[in-house]
Scaffold this motif. Structure first.
Motif, short mmCIF file in Angstrom:
data_model
loop_
_atom_site.label_atom_id
_atom_site.label_comp_id
_atom_site.label_asym_id
_atom_site.label_seq_id
_atom_site.Cartn_x
_atom_site.Cartn_y
_atom_site.Cartn_z
N TYR A 1 1.54 2.46 20.67
CA TYR A 1 2.88 2.75 21.18
C TYR A 1 3.49 1.57 21.91
O TYR A 1 4.70 1.35 21.84
CB TYR A 1 2.86 3.98 22.08
CG TYR A 1 2.75 5.29 21.33
CD1 TYR A 1 2.37 5.34 20.00
CD2 TYR A 1 3.01 6.48 21.96
CE1 TYR A 1 2.26 6.53 19.32
CE2 TYR A 1 2.92 7.69 21.28
CZ TYR A 1 2.54 7.70 19.97
OH TYR A 1 2.45 8.89 19.30
N SER A 2 2.68 0.81 22.63
CA SER A 2 3.23 -0.37 23.30
C SER A 2 3.66 -1.41 22.28
O SER A 2 4.70 -2.07 22.46
CB SER A 2 2.23 -0.95 24.29
OG SER A 2 1.05 -1.34 23.64
N SER B 1 2.27 2.41 28.17
CA SER B 1 2.80 1.87 26.91
C SER B 1 4.24 1.41 27.06
O SER B 1 4.65 0.44 26.43
CB SER B 1 2.66 2.88 25.78
OG SER B 1 3.47 4.01 26.00
N SER B 2 5.01 2.09 27.91
CA SER B 2 6.41 1.66 28.13
C SER B 2 6.46 0.33 28.85
O SER B 2 7.21 -0.58 28.45
CB SER B 2 7.16 2.72 28.93
OG SER B 2 7.26 3.90 28.20
N CYS C 1 12.26 4.62 25.45
CA CYS C 1 11.07 5.06 26.19
C CYS C 1 11.05 6.58 26.33
O CYS C 1 9.98 7.19 26.33
CB CYS C 1 10.99 4.37 27.55
SG CYS C 1 10.56 2.61 27.42
N THR D 1 6.96 -0.13 20.69
CA THR D 1 8.05 -0.32 21.65
C THR D 1 8.44 -1.79 21.74
O THR D 1 9.63 -2.13 21.77
CB THR D 1 7.63 0.22 23.03
OG1 THR D 1 7.28 1.59 22.90
CG2 THR D 1 8.74 0.06 24.04
N TRP E 1 1.96 7.16 28.47
CA TRP E 1 3.36 6.86 28.18
C TRP E 1 3.88 5.77 29.11
O TRP E 1 4.54 4.82 28.66
CB TRP E 1 4.21 8.12 28.33
CG TRP E 1 5.66 7.82 28.38
CD1 TRP E 1 6.46 7.45 27.34
CD2 TRP E 1 6.49 7.82 29.54
NE1 TRP E 1 7.75 7.24 27.79
CE2 TRP E 1 7.78 7.45 29.13
CE3 TRP E 1 6.26 8.10 30.88
CZ2 TRP E 1 8.84 7.36 30.01
CZ3 TRP E 1 7.32 8.01 31.77
CH2 TRP E 1 8.59 7.65 31.32
N ARG F 1 9.72 7.78 23.11
CA ARG F 1 8.27 7.53 23.08
C ARG F 1 7.52 8.54 23.94
O ARG F 1 6.37 8.85 23.67
CB ARG F 1 7.95 6.11 23.53
CG ARG F 1 8.13 5.09 22.46
CD ARG F 1 7.01 5.22 21.46
NE ARG F 1 7.54 5.12 20.12
CZ ARG F 1 6.90 5.51 19.03
NH1 ARG F 1 5.71 6.02 19.10
NH2 ARG F 1 7.45 5.40 17.86
#
Length: 174
Positions: free
Chosen positions: A72-73, A5-6, A122, A76, A2, A125
């Motif tokens: 996920y990145s 990816s954030s 975020c 985002t 997480w 996510r």
């Protein structure tokens, strides 16, 4: 996964923002290229990334992490770049015309507007990453899902329900 990816998503979101490229360099061309490049990884589910990575690298601790980080990145990044592009460009142009560097103008004009969005998205996510980790673990890639699968196979249903309740409570608070 997480956190990675954030961070990567915010960086890619800034790099794929048409507004930032247009104000800084006068053209949106590179933003469009970056957006195109992140569209394919975004469209493939993390399970497919996990299976692909297992085939190429074997089963190791990095497979589920990278399988979550890749899509996920990119997701985002797309959300953040779209939100930046929806902002009013007038303050940015005014600061740049007054002589501010593009990065300083962007920080002064927009950081207070996009930080709540970044924090909120975020956080969302994070919840998705927890669900993705459970799902990847059910497919044997380690993590929370593997523990749940092992309790099911060993018929330890009281442990299973305890884990599910704790996971549900944690997701509720997130």
């Amino acid at each position: 996964s997480w956190l990675l990816s954030s961070i990567i998503g915010v960086i890619l979101g800034l790099l794929s923002s048409k507004l930032i490229w247009k104000v800084s360099f006068g053209s949106e061309y590179l933003a469009n290229i970056i957006r195109f490049l992140i569209s394919l990884p975004r469209s493939i589910h993390e399970i497919l990334w996990g299976l692909l990575l297992i085939q190429t690298t074997g089963l190791n601790i990095w497979v589920p992490i990278i399988a979550i980080v890749i899509p996920y990145s990119c997701i985002t990044a797309r959300v953040i770049s779209d939100q930046i592009d929806n902002l009013d460009p007038k303050p940015l142009y005014a600061l740049k015309t007054a002589g501010a560097l593009p990065i300083n103008a962007f920080i002064s004009a927009y950081i207070h507007k996009i930080m709540p969005l970044i924090i909120t998205y975020c956080g969302y996510r994070f919840e998705c990453t927890l669900r993705g980790a459970v799902l990847l673990g059910m497919f044997g890639m380690g993590g929370i899902g593997t523990e749940l699968e092992l309790t099911i196979r060993s018929l330890q249903f009281h442990e299973l329900w305890t884990s599910l309740w704790l996971l549900g409570i944690m997701m509720f608070f997130v």
